[in-house]
Design an enzyme around this catalytic site. Structure first.
Site, PDB file in Angstrom:
ATOM      1  N   GLU A 186       2.448  -0.152 -12.128  1.00  0.00           N
ATOM      2  CA  GLU A 186       2.997  -1.265 -11.763  1.00  0.00           C
ATOM      3  C   GLU A 186       3.406  -2.300 -12.885  1.00  0.00           C
ATOM      4  OE1 GLU A 186      -1.487  -2.202  -9.751  1.00  0.00           O
ATOM      5  OE2 GLU A 186      -0.464  -0.557  -8.319  1.00  0.00           O
ATOM      6  N   GLU A 255      -0.447   5.060  -4.850  1.00  0.00           N
ATOM      7  CA  GLU A 255      -1.998   4.630  -4.001  1.00  0.00           C
ATOM      8  C   GLU A 255      -2.289   4.117  -2.674  1.00  0.00           C
ATOM      9  OE1 GLU A 255      -3.722   2.347  -7.172  1.00  0.00           O
ATOM     10  OE2 GLU A 255      -2.551   3.251  -8.808  1.00  0.00           O
TER      11      GLU A 255
HETATM   12  C1  GAL Z   1      -3.394  -0.592  -8.604  1.00  0.00           C
HETATM   13  C2  GAL Z   1      -3.707   0.058  -9.670  1.00  0.00           C
HETATM   14  C3  GAL Z   1      -4.960   1.238 -10.155  1.00  0.00           C
HETATM   15  C4  GAL Z   1      -6.285   0.892 -10.048  1.00  0.00           C
HETATM   16  C5  GAL Z   1      -6.213   0.010  -8.208  1.00  0.00           C
HETATM   17  C6  GAL Z   1      -7.281  -0.806  -7.759  1.00  0.00           C
HETATM   18  O1  GAL Z   1      -3.176  -1.541  -8.359  1.00  0.00           O
HETATM   19  O2  GAL Z   1      -2.440   0.718 -10.186  1.00  0.00           O
HETATM   20  O3  GAL Z   1      -4.499   1.856 -11.473  1.00  0.00           O
HETATM   21  O4  GAL Z   1      -6.367  -0.167 -10.882  1.00  0.00           O
HETATM   22  O5  GAL Z   1      -4.853  -1.171  -8.171  1.00  0.00           O
HETATM   23  O6  GAL Z   1      -8.037  -0.003  -8.160  1.00  0.00           O
END
Ligand code: GAL
Length: 637
Positions: A186, A255
């Protein structure tokens, strides 16, 4: 080892060659096009799930991975946790929960693929975002920007991991399970904030990664400028509005948040599976071909691995497999059915872009057809309030509010995201009978506080500079002389102590007695403590126990953020007026006695004398360690 891996590679090339001669001209290894990731010539719809190896024990891994497979996953995604692997410069650790190779081989044994997110910045609610704290002390370093010392260290660790994977033949091109990698995490918003230096670093990171020649594609999530051939990917609760930065890259969702993490004292978040399934189906119907559940099994932040600050030791995440490795229903089962429906549609999905037709104001059909006659349809109802009856291919379909039906043959709706057909009873965790638990306590000995391992200075020191994160705790100790003429000594009003802290929490002890506590929050780590203090004529000791509750894991240049009591520290209400204690002599002691005695060791290797909690209940002791053993077997029916 070397010979073994060479022979495996040769075998694999030979295997590819056979395919090339006898069947058709296909490209070996892992590539991609605008529709999908291509594995050995085949476009794939890939369902992936995050399981972070140090968040469970090696004994759990096989079971978790088999459950993931049973749940319809093709890929296991994990970050690589630098600070777990290189606790001090050049000192590597790949044992126990950090046995990365064993974890990947366990995935391989189950017949699944791996998406390896090397980072090495990982965020992940992990202490310091995965960076070792020693990295902050490399001269001239500045994290995640165009900075030579940082880039050198990052390249060193990335190379180390890639080399390890290669020598164990773990990349797909070597016959292994790793089909994808990730560099950075990110970085998009950071890149913008850092301007030209951010852009230069991002380009460097991509080039550095690609040059490592892994034979599998690299991904940069949430990085709209990801340079070719690196694929940019989406993270979020919904990703249907996402489009890759080049028309020849596949639409990937690295994600899909299955729930959320918890903070101490905060909400335990839950995401209904109907909404998660809807988000996934919506992404696939739009042409998405890779989706990863973050998390599929969240697990536990063991020891001091949680970041934040204030992220809890539980990283359950409301994931389809819960913290203890049990399937969470109906989440797990409903997603399994969704995956089955998607897989039944795979040939059509990877063959073409969907033809979208309107079935009503809020209703649409997305139809995918292949040249060889496959047809799959997704019928969606975006109205979150009302169900709809729609007509598609001369048939009627009922669509509940905010739902998508999947028709793998363009006729039969085998799945609807809002109709949970699997077991609907939910497991409830009940507190076990506490009488069966035998709590023990151990009093932290504060009597000799300040007698050993002391550092002295005039003024206040930044906490991590002193502890180097070897402990969460740092004692700040100072003395205050009180003149016998002070009016408060005869029952008058006590003076007020104010303490400014940059984070994260603090207990105040006056002459060995707990006087008060204060803390910041994850969003705002700073706080000011204000409280009346009971002082006597003569010398008084102020001991401030400053606590770092997990180092930050995100935010621009979080390596520069301070922790601990940095002042001002002031005493108000004396006859002389305000007394500033900030710049006087302070002594420092790192850690607690109990830590030095290793009372937290699960094997009980400690010289600490534990006491039955029932006996200790009457005692007034401000700092106490608690432990409980629960060896009882709970009967299940
Ligand atoms: C995303 C990040 C992950 C984790 C998630 C929240 O933005 O890439 O590593 O932090 O948020 O659980």
């Amino acid at each position: 080892m070397e010979t073994n891996s060479i022979s495996k590679s040769i075998f694999f090339l030979y295997f590819c060659f056979i395919i090339l001669v006898n069947l058709q001209l296909i490209q070996c290894g892992v590539t991609y096009d605008k529709k999908a990731i291509i594995i050995n010539g085949q476009r794939r719809i890939l369902i992936s799930g995050s399981i972070h190896y140090p968040r469970s024990t090696p004994d759990m891994w096989e079971d978790l991975i088999m459950k993931a497979k049973e749940g319809g996953l093709d890929v296991i995604q994990t970050y690589v946790f630098w600070n777990g692997h290189e606790p001090s410069p050049g000192n590597y650790y790949f044992e126990g929960r950090y046995d990365l190779v064993r974890f990947i081989k366990t995935v391989q044994k189950a017949g699944l693929y791996v998406h390896l997110r090397i980072g090495p910045y990982v965020c992940a609610e992990w202490n310091f975002g995965g960076f070792p704290v020693w990295l902050k002390y490399v001269p001239g370093i500045s994290f995640r920007t165009d900075n030579e010392p940082f880039k050198m260290a990052m390249q060193g660790f990335t190379q180390k991991i890639v080399q390890m994977m290669k020598s164990e033949s773990l990349y797909e091109t070597q016959g292994g399970p790793i089909i994808l990698s990730q560099i950075e995490n990110e970085y998009g918003s950071e890149a913008k904030a850092f301007g030209a230096a951010g852009q230069a670093y991002m380009n460097w990171a991509a080039t550095m990664a690609v040059r490592l020649d892994t034979g599998v594609p690299w991904v940069m999530c949430k990085e709209d400028d990801a340079p070719d051939p690196v694929i940019n990917a989406c993270n979020g609760f919904y990703c249907d509005a996402f489009t890759p930065n080049k028309p020849y890259k596949p639409t990937m969702w690295t994600e899909a948040w299955s729930g959320w993490f918890t903070e101490f004292g905060g909400t335990v978040h839950q995401r209904p599976v109907e909404d998660l399934a809807f988000a996934v189906a919506r992404f696939i119907q739009k042409g998405g071909s890779f989706i990863n559940y973050y998390m599929y099994h969240g697990g536990t932040n063991f020891g001091r691995t949680a970041g934040g600050p204030f992220i809890t030791t539980s990283y359950d995440y409301d994931a389809p497999i819960d913290e203890y490795g049990l399937t969470r229903q109906p989440k797990y089962g409903h997603l399994k059915e969704l995956h089955r429906a998607i897989k039944l549609s795979e040939r059509a999905l990877v063959s073409a872009d969907p033809i979208v037709t309107s079935l009503g104001t809020y209703q649409q059909a997305h139809v995918f057809t292949s040249g060889s006659g496959d047809c799959a349809a997704f019928l969606s109802n975006f109205n979150s309030k009302s169900a709809a009856r729609v007509m598609f291919n001369n048939m009627h379909y009922n669509l509940p509010p905010w739902s998508i039906s999947i028709l793998p043959d363009c006729r039969n709706a085998v799945f609807n995201t809002a109709k949970v057909g699997v077991q609907t009873s939910q497991m409830q965790m009940l507190p076990s009978n506490s009488q069966l638990l035998s709590w023990e306590t151990f009093d932290e000995d504060m009597s000799s506080l300040g007698e050993d391992r002391m550092i002295n200075s005039f003024g206040l020191l930044e906490q991590i500079n002193v502890t180097r994160d070897s402990s969460d705790y740092l004692w700040y100790i100072t003395s205050v002389e009180i003149n016998p003429s002070e009016s408060f000594l005869n029952g008058g009003e006590w003076p007020t102590l104010t303490v400014g802290s940059k984070g994260h929490a603090m207990h105040v002890f006056i002459n060995g007695q707990l006087s008060g506590s204060a803390r910041g929050t994850r969003e705002n780590r700073r706080f000011t403590y204000t409280g009346k203090v009971n002082m006597r004529a003569g010398t008084n000791r102020i001991a401030l126990l400053s606590i770092a509750v997990g180092l930050p894991n995100n935010g621009a240049h979080y390596e520069t953020w301070s922790t601990g009591v940095l002042g001002p520290v002031e005493l108000h209400g004396l006859k002389e007026g305000k007394r500033d204690l900030t710049w006087q002599k302070w002594s420092y002691q790192v850690g607690l006695k109990g830590e030095a005695m290793n009372v937290v060791s699960p094997n009980g290797v400690s010289s600490a004398e534990w006491m039955q909690a029932s006996l200790a209940a009457q005692k007034q002791q401000p700092l106490t360690w608690f432990k409980v053993m629960n060896c009882q077997k709970i009967a299940s029916d």
